[in-house]
Design a protein around this motif. Structure first.
Motif, PDB file in Angstrom:
ATOM      1  N   GLU A  79       0.678  -1.177  -0.034  1.00  0.00           N
ATOM      2  CA  GLU A  79       0.337  -0.164   0.081  1.00  0.00           C
ATOM      3  C   GLU A  79       0.559   1.057   0.283  1.00  0.00           C
ATOM      4  O   GLU A  79       1.998   1.452   0.780  1.00  0.00           O
ATOM      5  CB  GLU A  79      -0.748  -0.120   1.084  1.00  0.00           C
ATOM      6  CG  GLU A  79      -1.887   0.827   1.024  1.00  0.00           C
ATOM      7  CD  GLU A  79      -1.962   2.254   1.434  1.00  0.00           C
ATOM      8  OE1 GLU A  79      -2.562   3.330   0.646  1.00  0.00           O
ATOM      9  OE2 GLU A  79      -1.206   2.654   1.770  1.00  0.00           O
ATOM     10  N   THR A  80       0.635   1.905  -0.530  1.00  0.00           N
ATOM     11  CA  THR A  80       1.319   3.722  -1.253  1.00  0.00           C
ATOM     12  C   THR A  80       2.130   4.120   0.425  1.00  0.00           C
ATOM     13  O   THR A  80       2.722   4.260   0.816  1.00  0.00           O
ATOM     14  CB  THR A  80       0.656   4.809  -1.973  1.00  0.00           C
ATOM     15  OG1 THR A  80       0.641   3.828  -3.350  1.00  0.00           O
ATOM     16  CG2 THR A  80       1.895   5.911  -2.458  1.00  0.00           C
ATOM     17  N   HIS A  93       3.139   8.478  -4.260  1.00  0.00           N
ATOM     18  CA  HIS A  93       2.209   9.314  -4.427  1.00  0.00           C
ATOM     19  C   HIS A  93       1.375  10.080  -3.986  1.00  0.00           C
ATOM     20  O   HIS A  93       1.486   8.774  -2.636  1.00  0.00           O
ATOM     21  CB  HIS A  93       0.828   7.988  -6.163  1.00  0.00           C
ATOM     22  CG  HIS A  93       1.914   6.868  -6.716  1.00  0.00           C
ATOM     23  ND1 HIS A  93       2.281   7.940  -7.489  1.00  0.00           N
ATOM     24  CD2 HIS A  93       2.818   5.639  -7.234  1.00  0.00           C
ATOM     25  CE1 HIS A  93       2.580   6.384  -8.801  1.00  0.00           C
ATOM     26  NE2 HIS A  93       3.284   5.890  -7.734  1.00  0.00           N
ATOM     27  N   ALA A  97      -3.237   3.747  -2.487  1.00  0.00           N
ATOM     28  CA  ALA A  97      -3.435   2.675  -3.193  1.00  0.00           C
ATOM     29  C   ALA A  97      -3.192   1.606  -2.583  1.00  0.00           C
ATOM     30  O   ALA A  97      -1.594   1.424  -2.160  1.00  0.00           O
ATOM     31  CB  ALA A  97      -3.025   2.937  -4.937  1.00  0.00           C
ATOM     32  N   ASN A  99      -0.941  -1.403  -4.456  1.00  0.00           N
ATOM     33  CA  ASN A  99       0.612  -1.562  -5.891  1.00  0.00           C
ATOM     34  C   ASN A  99       0.884  -3.143  -5.671  1.00  0.00           C
ATOM     35  O   ASN A  99       0.793  -3.202  -5.236  1.00  0.00           O
ATOM     36  CB  ASN A  99       1.524  -0.979  -5.169  1.00  0.00           C
ATOM     37  CG  ASN A  99       1.581   0.652  -5.370  1.00  0.00           C
ATOM     38  OD1 ASN A  99       1.028   1.650  -6.307  1.00  0.00           O
ATOM     39  ND2 ASN A  99       1.321   0.953  -4.223  1.00  0.00           N
ATOM     40  N   ARG A 112      -0.956   0.267 -10.749  1.00  0.00           N
ATOM     41  CA  ARG A 112      -1.614   0.704  -9.360  1.00  0.00           C
ATOM     42  C   ARG A 112      -3.514   0.568  -9.602  1.00  0.00           C
ATOM     43  O   ARG A 112      -3.686   1.273 -10.522  1.00  0.00           O
ATOM     44  CB  ARG A 112      -0.886   2.103  -9.123  1.00  0.00           C
ATOM     45  CG  ARG A 112       0.113   2.645  -9.168  1.00  0.00           C
ATOM     46  CD  ARG A 112       0.525   4.091  -8.876  1.00  0.00           C
ATOM     47  NE  ARG A 112       0.205   4.673  -7.335  1.00  0.00           N
ATOM     48  CZ  ARG A 112      -0.364   5.000  -7.234  1.00  0.00           C
ATOM     49  NH1 ARG A 112      -0.949   5.623  -7.878  1.00  0.00           N
ATOM     50  NH2 ARG A 112      -1.032   5.662  -5.661  1.00  0.00           N
ATOM     51  N   PRO A 114      -5.879   2.152  -7.083  1.00  0.00           N
ATOM     52  CA  PRO A 114      -6.025   3.268  -5.823  1.00  0.00           C
ATOM     53  C   PRO A 114      -7.893   3.528  -5.347  1.00  0.00           C
ATOM     54  O   PRO A 114      -8.535   2.449  -5.559  1.00  0.00           O
ATOM     55  CB  PRO A 114      -6.292   5.121  -6.856  1.00  0.00           C
ATOM     56  CG  PRO A 114      -5.801   4.475  -8.334  1.00  0.00           C
ATOM     57  CD  PRO A 114      -5.687   2.841  -8.394  1.00  0.00           C
ATOM     58  N   GLU A 138      -8.717   2.498 -12.887  1.00  0.00           N
ATOM     59  CA  GLU A 138      -6.777   2.240 -11.995  1.00  0.00           C
ATOM     60  C   GLU A 138      -6.253   3.418 -13.462  1.00  0.00           C
ATOM     61  O   GLU A 138      -6.787   2.954 -14.903  1.00  0.00           O
ATOM     62  CB  GLU A 138      -6.606   0.521 -12.734  1.00  0.00           C
ATOM     63  CG  GLU A 138      -7.586  -0.052 -11.457  1.00  0.00           C
ATOM     64  CD  GLU A 138      -8.225  -1.383 -11.953  1.00  0.00           C
ATOM     65  OE1 GLU A 138      -7.391  -2.009 -13.285  1.00  0.00           O
ATOM     66  OE2 GLU A 138      -8.503  -2.142 -11.240  1.00  0.00           O
TER      67      GLU A 138
END
Length: 188
Positions: A79-80, A93, A97, A99, A112, A114, A138
C-alpha cells in the motif's frame, strides 16, 4: 505467468487489503508471491517492523524466499502510504493505492489500484476505525515504473544467487523463525 494466475494474485491482494481494513483498520502489509515456470511457489508477508531502517531491511529480506526458491517471476503487493510511513519516505504518489509489481529478472511492470477510504461504524477490537476501500479507476500499468527503494531492493535481491538456505522450505523456515508469515504451495 498466465492471465488466470495474475488475476488470482491481484484478487488476493485486493481482497486481503479490504478484509484487513474492515476487521483491523489496517492495510495489506508488503507481500511477495514467488513463481517458477508459471507455478506459484508460495508467499511471504512482512513481519512486524519498526519505522525506518528496520522496515526497509525487513522488506528487502523477504527476497530470501524467492532467491532460495530460484523464482523466475515475483509479484509484490503493498500500500502506497503504508510503505512510505514504514520506510520513513515521501510517498511516490499522493493518493492511497494497492500497488502490485509483476517482475522477472529483466523487466517489471507496476500496477496501481487507487481507492478512497469509506469509514465504517464502530471500532475494531483494538480501537481502530474500520473502513473499506472504494476502488477508483485504475491508471494504465507502467513498464519499468518507479519503485520505493525497499521494493526495488526486494525485486533485485529476489533474482540474485542466494548463499543461504538452499531451497524454499529452508528459506520459509528461516523467515518464519524471524517473524514473517510464509505459506508454501505445491506447484504441479
Amino acid at each position: 505467468m498466465d492471465g488466470k494466475t495474475w488475476n488470482a494474485l491481484v484478487g488476493i491482494a485486493k481482497d486481503t487489503h479490504t478484509e484487513l481494513m474492515r476487521q483491523t483498520g489496517t492495510v495489506i502489509p508488503p507481500t511477495l508471491f514467488a513463481l517458477k515456470d508459471g507455478q506459484l511457489l508460495g508467499y511471504v508477508r512482512l513481519r512486524g517492523v519498526y519505522v525506518g531502517e528496520d522496515a526497509r531491511g525487513g522488506i528487502a529480506e523477504m527476497s530470501t524466499f524467492a532467491a532460495a526458491a530460484a523464482a523466475d517471476e515475483i509479484v509484490v503487493a503493498w500500500e502506497t502510504q503504508d510503505i512510505a510511513v514504514a520506510c520513513d519516505l515521501v510517498p511516490l504518489h499522493p493518493d492511497s493505492a494497492v500497488n502490485v509489481l509483476a517482475a522477472s529478472r529483466r523487466r517489471h511492470w507496476v500496477y496501481r489500484y487507487p481507492y478512497a477510504e469509506q469509514q465504517l461504524p464502530g471500532r475494531t477490537e483494538h480501537g481502530q476505525i474500520p473502513c473499506q476501500p472504494r476502488w477508483l479507476p485504475e491508471p494504465p500499468p507502467v513498464d519499468r515504473g518507479e519503485l520505493e527503494p525497499s521494493i526495488e531492493a526486494l525485486m533485485k535481491f529476489s533474482f540474485e544467487p542466494f548463499d543461504g538456505a538452499s531451497d524454499r522450505e529452508s528459506a520459509a523456515y528461516w523467515l518464519e523463525e524471524h517473524g514473517y508469515t510464509v505459506r508454501l504451495t505445491n506447484p504441479e
